[in-house]
Scaffold this motif. Structure first.
Motif: not given
Length: 234
Positions: A68-74, A122-127
């Motif tokens: 999720g963190g990597r996808l949020t960056e992209r 959910i964790i990365a994009p919401i945070g």
């Protein structure tokens, strides 16, 4: 806490999604072991089975949190959050519709993997949405609010659904048909009736959690990508 934080883009939306996710996360963490302890008569085996099933969910969460963190960056916040909430809705819905006293642990574990994948995404994009919405001098309080809001959601979700679950248990228990108290099958019928009632109530909490997650999905639609950095070059 500066009230102006709640006027910044993504802050309210991200905080509300975080609150709702906390409310349903605690339901899975508490009600899954509770359900296993209802089905399993041996306390030691129940503890082992509960740990294995929850490990399926938490291991999936850990792996998908990185993804999720990597996808949020992209892709930014909204598509990743929506994907995670979609898996969360599906996972809870499957658990609510299919879990019964006859359910296989393998089936439960696979559905918990789906649920854990949703929570992890959910964790990365919401945070990130909440923290990045804050000005540089308030990043610390924004990061703290991510945890605090989720914990508040967990407290509210657990207390609300527990109160509702107790009400439903009393209602369904009164509808259990039992043989006369002096019948030789009374004790087994009572145990089976209470087990079925408890599992039915816990399954209903999963269905309610899927509805709450669906509402969070609708809130996440309002998340916006960060604006591009302004060009200060002359």
């Amino acid at each position: 806490i500066d009230p102006a934080l709640f006027q910044r883009p993504n802050f309210n939306q991200g905080s509300l999604v975080n609150f709702l996710v906390g409310a349903v996360l605690i339901i899975a963490m508490v009600n899954v072991p509770l359900l296993i302890n209802v089905l399993e008569t041996d306390p030691q085996q129940a503890a082992l089975d509960s740990g294995l099933l929850l490990s399926a969910m938490t291991a999936s969460m850990a792996l998908m949190a990185y993804a999720g963190g990597r996808l949020t960056e992209r892709w930014s916040y909204r598509p990743v959050a929506l994907a995670g909430l979609t898996l969360t809705v599906i996972g809870f819905a499957l658990m609510g519709w299919t879990w019964s006293p006859d359910s296989e642990y393998l089936q439960m574990g696979l559905q918990l993997v789906v649920l854990g994948a949703g929570f992890g995404l959910i964790i990365a994009p919401i945070g990130a949405a909440v923290i990045n919405a804050a000005p540089p001098d308030q990043l610390g309080i924004a990061a703290s609010l991510v945890i605090v809001v989720r914990l508040i959601g967990m407290s509210v979700g657990l207390s609300a659904l527990t109160a509702w679950g107790l009400y439903r248990f009393d209602l369904l228990r009164a509808q259990v048909e039992l043989p006369p108290i002096d019948a030789p099958t009374f004790q087994s019928a009572l145990a089976d009736g209470l087990t079925s009632t408890t599992v039915a109530v816990l399954a209903e909490t999963f269905l309610i959690s899927s509805i709450v997650a669906l509402f969070a999905w609708l809130v996440a639609l309002a998340l916006r990508p960060d604006p591009p950095p302004s060009d200060t070059s002359e």
